[in-house]
Motif scaffolding. Structure first.
Motif, PDB file in Angstrom:
ATOM      1  N   HIS A  47       0.432  -0.600   0.290  1.00  0.00           N
ATOM      2  CA  HIS A  47       0.118   0.426  -0.022  1.00  0.00           C
ATOM      3  C   HIS A  47       1.026   0.812   0.041  1.00  0.00           C
ATOM      4  O   HIS A  47       1.768   1.103   0.178  1.00  0.00           O
ATOM      5  N   CYS A  99      -6.983   6.897  -6.690  1.00  0.00           N
ATOM      6  CA  CYS A  99      -8.193   6.372  -7.170  1.00  0.00           C
ATOM      7  C   CYS A  99      -8.736   6.019  -8.872  1.00  0.00           C
ATOM      8  O   CYS A  99      -9.040   4.687  -9.436  1.00  0.00           O
ATOM      9  N   HIS A 111      -5.182   5.320 -11.431  1.00  0.00           N
ATOM     10  CA  HIS A 111      -4.687   4.400 -10.936  1.00  0.00           C
ATOM     11  C   HIS A 111      -5.518   3.235  -9.675  1.00  0.00           C
ATOM     12  O   HIS A 111      -4.834   3.215  -8.876  1.00  0.00           O
ATOM     13  N   PRO A 112      -6.697   2.691 -10.970  1.00  0.00           N
ATOM     14  CA  PRO A 112      -7.122   2.036  -9.355  1.00  0.00           C
ATOM     15  C   PRO A 112      -6.755   1.140  -8.999  1.00  0.00           C
ATOM     16  O   PRO A 112      -7.067   0.131  -7.471  1.00  0.00           O
ATOM     17  N   ASP A 113      -5.608   0.336  -9.390  1.00  0.00           N
ATOM     18  CA  ASP A 113      -5.347  -0.993  -9.010  1.00  0.00           C
ATOM     19  C   ASP A 113      -4.291  -0.450  -7.172  1.00  0.00           C
ATOM     20  O   ASP A 113      -3.930  -1.568  -7.060  1.00  0.00           O
ATOM     21  N   ARG A 114      -4.097   0.409  -7.201  1.00  0.00           N
ATOM     22  CA  ARG A 114      -3.157   1.412  -5.877  1.00  0.00           C
ATOM     23  C   ARG A 114      -3.830   1.180  -5.030  1.00  0.00           C
ATOM     24  O   ARG A 114      -5.593   1.601  -4.455  1.00  0.00           O
ATOM     25  N   GLU A 115      -3.505   0.787  -4.223  1.00  0.00           N
ATOM     26  CA  GLU A 115      -4.177   0.601  -2.521  1.00  0.00           C
ATOM     27  C   GLU A 115      -3.256   1.322  -1.945  1.00  0.00           C
ATOM     28  O   GLU A 115      -2.579   1.666  -1.856  1.00  0.00           O
ATOM     29  N   ARG A 135     -12.779   2.970  -1.099  1.00  0.00           N
ATOM     30  CA  ARG A 135     -11.776   3.055  -2.165  1.00  0.00           C
ATOM     31  C   ARG A 135     -10.155   3.553  -1.584  1.00  0.00           C
ATOM     32  O   ARG A 135      -8.992   2.755  -1.480  1.00  0.00           O
TER      33      ARG A 135
END
Ligand code: NAD
Ligand code: DAU
Length: 338
Positions: free
Chosen positions: A3, A22, A25-29, A51
């Motif tokens: 993360h 968000c 880069h929707p894959d980023r935690e 999210r």
């Protein structure tokens, strides 16, 4: 993927950055850490609250920060006391968040071997720029207010940690931001909302102080360029060259919003007020290939529209009700904190 920790993201720039992250880069935690001072507003994160993970904590609290930093692949620190006028009234909170908080992060980044740390700094660390000059990253620091001095102190601490311990840190120094979710104590949202309320527009001194305006969306893309491609230990100025005197900017707002210049009210100047900020951003554009996307004209128009469309957001802040509202809605510790 590990993360990314983003601090101060219930505030203006940090929340815009997390919104941008968000969506791009929707894959980023993402783990957001914020103390929720008067400037932190969970409403800024409302559209993306599912999210992210939110942790209410002070960046100067080493124990809480160790918990969120363990296993993280990086930290971007937007958390700070950010308003110059407040620092003239009481400097202590600025030293706590902007100096002690940054040293706590540096110590933990070293101890926990966090791979990357970006400290968000400001053009104010250089002090006032004489006409005809622009500051580059090698220029001497010459801060004028307790706020600017606290940010300069943090920059020195970051550089000392890089030099002594090879802590993997970088610094950005941005010019004046504007856009959605900016707390209405800062020039642009204060003027826009006062015009909407037909209230006087307080202009400090002669209003001929100049600032370089950067739309917050462009700030986010510049921060990401530095995060991805910046060199450890290096400093990057972030700006646009869009330099305007305060009075001219206010007159532009009045013209666009079709309001009378009679609202302009000259008031006593801010003590120690810097006349001009101006950055040389060639390192950002040539080394990192960053380009401005939003012109000042487009950005002002969009910002006015945002404040028009989001009246409840700023009206509740101006009336001081937002904190009670969110504490009722989420409880005292924020929506997603355990
Ligand atoms: P802001 O005041 O809107 O938000 C700051 C956020 O940090 C708030 O959510 C607040 O609750 C949080 N915070 C403060 N102290 C904290 C602490 N000790 N621990 C955890 N959270 C804490 O500020 P902003 O305008 O969004 O500025 C963000 C960063 O960008 C700051 O570091 C500022 O110095 C820098 N900066 C701002 C501008 C600008 O024009 N606003 C320009 C250049 C750089
Ligand atoms: O330059 C970057 C900095 O920009 C950031 O580091 C700070 O966090 C951010 O607050 C901002 O500092 P400024 O002091 O430039 O911003 P502020 O919005 O307070 O003021 C902008 C200019 O407008 C400044 O010359 C003071 C003037 N002003 C401000 C207010 C609030 C007025 O004339 N009247 C006002 O009521």
């Amino acid at each position: 993927m590990a993360h990314l920790v983003v601090t101060g993201a219930a505030g203006f720039i940090g929340s815009n950055f997390v919104h941008w992250l968000c969506s791009e880069h929707p894959d980023r935690e993402v783990v957001v850490v914020d103390k929720l001072t008067y400037a932190g507003n969970l409403g800024n994160l409302e559209p993306i609250k599912d999210r992210i993970r939110f942790v209410r904590a002070d960046i100067a609290d080493a124990e809480a920060m160790a918990e969120v930093l363990r296993g993280a692949d990086g930290i971007i620190n937007f958390a700070a006391e950010s308003h110059v006028d407040r620092s003239l009234e009481a400097a202590a909170p600025f030293l706590h968040s902007n100096v002690v908080g940054v040293q706590v992060i540096l110590d933990l980044v070293k101890e926990l071997e966090v791979p990357r740390f970006l400290q968000i700094s400001t053009d104010e660390v250089y002090g006032s720029a004489p006409e005809g000059t622009r500051f580059n990253e090698e220029d001497r620091l010459n801060p004028s207010s307790p706020y600017a001095a606290s940010k300069a102190a943090a920059d020195h601490l970051v550089q000392a940690a890089v030099h002594t311990w090879t802590v993997p840190a970088l610094i950005t120094r941005a010019s004046n931001n504007y856009g959605p979710y900016q707390f209405p104590e800062k020039l642009l949202p204060l003027m826009i909302t006062n015009i909407m309320e037909e209230k006087p527009l307080p202009v400090y001194g002669d209003g001929m102080q100049k600032r370089e305006w950067l739309h917050v969306h462009d700030h986010c893309t510049a921060v990401w360029a530095v995060w991805q491609r910046g060199e450890i230990g290096r400093i990057y100025n972030l700006g646009t060259g869009d330099e305007v005197a305060n009075l001219e900017l206010i007159k532009t707002l009045l013209a666009v919003m079709d309001a009378s210049e009679e609202l302009i009210t000259f008031v006593t100047d801010r003590p120690g007020h810097d006349r001009r900020y101006a950055l040389d951003i060639s390192r950002l554009t040539t080394e990192l290939g960053w380009q401005q996307q939003i012109t000042l004209e487009e950005g002002l128009q969009a910002t006015i529209e945002w404040y028009r469309d989001n009246r409840p957001w700023w009206e509740s802040i101006k009336s001081g009700q937002y904190r009670e509202y969110y504490e009722r809605m989420y409880g005292r510790r924020g929506p997603a904190q355990q």
